[in-house]
Design a protein around this motif. Structure first.
Motif, short mmCIF file in Angstrom:
data_model
loop_
_atom_site.label_atom_id
_atom_site.label_comp_id
_atom_site.label_asym_id
_atom_site.label_seq_id
_atom_site.Cartn_x
_atom_site.Cartn_y
_atom_site.Cartn_z
N CYS A 199 -7.10 1.19 -5.39
CA CYS A 199 -6.64 -0.01 -4.68
C CYS A 199 -7.77 -0.51 -3.78
O CYS A 199 -8.67 0.25 -3.42
CB CYS A 199 -5.42 0.34 -3.84
SG CYS A 199 -4.73 -1.04 -2.90
N CYS A 223 -1.61 2.45 -5.39
CA CYS A 223 -0.74 1.65 -4.51
C CYS A 223 0.03 0.62 -5.35
O CYS A 223 -0.43 0.22 -6.42
CB CYS A 223 -1.58 0.85 -3.50
SG CYS A 223 -2.43 1.84 -2.28
N CYS A 263 -7.67 -0.91 -0.81
CA CYS A 263 -7.65 -0.17 0.46
C CYS A 263 -8.36 1.18 0.36
O CYS A 263 -8.55 1.85 1.37
CB CYS A 263 -6.20 0.04 0.93
SG CYS A 263 -5.30 1.28 -0.01
N HIS A 274 0.80 -1.22 0.00
CA HIS A 274 0.00 0.00 0.00
C HIS A 274 0.84 1.27 0.00
O HIS A 274 0.35 2.34 0.35
CB HIS A 274 -1.02 -0.03 1.15
CG HIS A 274 -1.94 -1.20 1.00
ND1 HIS A 274 -2.91 -1.25 0.02
CD2 HIS A 274 -1.99 -2.39 1.65
CE1 HIS A 274 -3.54 -2.43 0.09
NE2 HIS A 274 -2.99 -3.13 1.07
ZN LIG Z 1 -3.70 0.16 -1.21
#
Ligand SMILES: [Zn+2]
Length: 337
Positions: A190, A197, A192, A180
């Motif tokens: 991403c 990332c 996340c 990340h």
């Molecule tokens: Zn990420």
């Protein structure tokens, strides 16, 4: 905790137990202190039955490997130094709690306490990527290397840093989220929530996404036949296969992922000055076609004085890194108590 270690040591503890808790299966191994696997057990995780059922299956599988006969006699729990567990995270490693796992559908599940209580043995928890880092450092490609970084490239990207021979955990036990780090600020979204990332650019998922976009855009590639004209069916494994058969678009996709990986490696090298970076995970099996562009970009981008002797090498332990690293968690605690 210290008392328990001493109990183990006084009675001549010679074995450890490593548990690799995955979304589909639980692998358990009895090992000696040199990382030799003496007995294994594998059971389906069965996460849909709830955490209590999964934990009782883990307890059963530990019992099963402890019933092993070594040197003509059964292993007794007094001879076992402890139990290590590698689990998907995020975790609270100090409290032995799985905070959240989308794969297992778990939230705030204390895993160490019930297992420690069942056997009267110290029980340690860490996330699967850190555990794999521990395994490669103690028993695999990084054996004897004090400063190394492990990176796993599969559907996601994760890792762990070994600094002065020990796993670096950070202030909450969550260090090593290598996947990340931002590589390209305006890059793809991403998992996340962030954009660009490393994981969104160089993981198996990213490779499959890039290949699917190319197929949809009409590039010439054998991947079209390999997926029966359905771009959604393309996987990193298929892209690797097409590359080996000489497909130039597949090569382009892998080299691009390799370049991004190289940017990530350059950042890691500049920050940590490691002797070695060990790369594992399913996507790493693509081999030199991925590693070569990664090394080249890393050398171009990292500071020359820092990067000059860094070795980028494939992981050695494959599927055993989970149980061996979990066993390594126990040995790590004992050798540094
Ligand atoms: Zn990420």
């Amino acid at each position: 905790m210290a008392d328990r270690f001493e109990t183990g040591d006084k009675t001549g503890g010679r074995y450890t137990i490593g548990v690799d808790l995955g979304g589909t299966k639980v692998a358990t191994a009895l090992t000696d202190i040199h990382g030799r696997i003496l007995q294994r057990a594998e059971v389906p995780t069965g996460a849909q039955e709830g955490a209590g059922a999964v934990i009782s299956r883990i307890v059963d599988s530990i019992r099963a490997v402890m019933n092993t006969v070594v040197d003509g006699r059964k292993v007794s729990s007094e001879e076992v130094l402890g139990i290590g567990i590698g689990s998907p995270g995020p975790l609270d490693v100090k409290k032995g709690i799985v905070l959240y796992s989308p794969n297992l559908k778990w939230e705030n599940i204390p895993i160490c306490d019930p297992i420690a209580a069942a056997f009267g043995l110290p029980t340690y928890l860490d996330n699967d990527a850190s555990v794999a880092a521990m395994a490669e450092s103690r028993f695999g490609a990084g054996k004897g290397v004090p400063n190394m970084i492990y990176m796993t490239v599969s559907t996601g990207i994760g890792g762990g840093m070994i600094i002065n021979g020990r796993l670096y955990r950070g202030s909450h036990g969550n260090a090593g989220e290598i996947g990340h780090m931002t590589i390209k600020p305006d890059g793809p979204r991403c998992g996340c929530g962030n954009f660009g990332c490393l994981e969104a650019l160089a993981s198996g998922t990213a490779i499959a996404r890039e290949a699917a976009e190319g197929i949809r855009a009409g590039v010439a590639t054998t991947l079209r036949e390999k997926t029966n004209g359905d771009p959604a069916r393309v996987t990193a494994r298929l892209v690797g296969e097409a590359l080996r058969e000489g497909d130039s678009f597949a090569r382009e996709v892998i080299h691009q992922a390799g370049n991004y990986l190289g940017i990530g490696l350059a950042n890691l090298v500049n920050i940590f000055d490691p002797e070695m970076i060990v790369i594992g995970g399913g996507v790493s099996r693509i081999g030199e076609e991925l590693f070569e562009p990664a090394r080249k970009t890393m050398r171009e981008r990292a500071l020359a004085a820092v990067v000059k002797d860094v070795k980028i090498v494939p992981a050695l332990l494959g599927g055993d890194s989970g149980v061996l690293g979990a066993a390594g968690l126990v040995l790590d605690q004992i050798s540094h108590k």
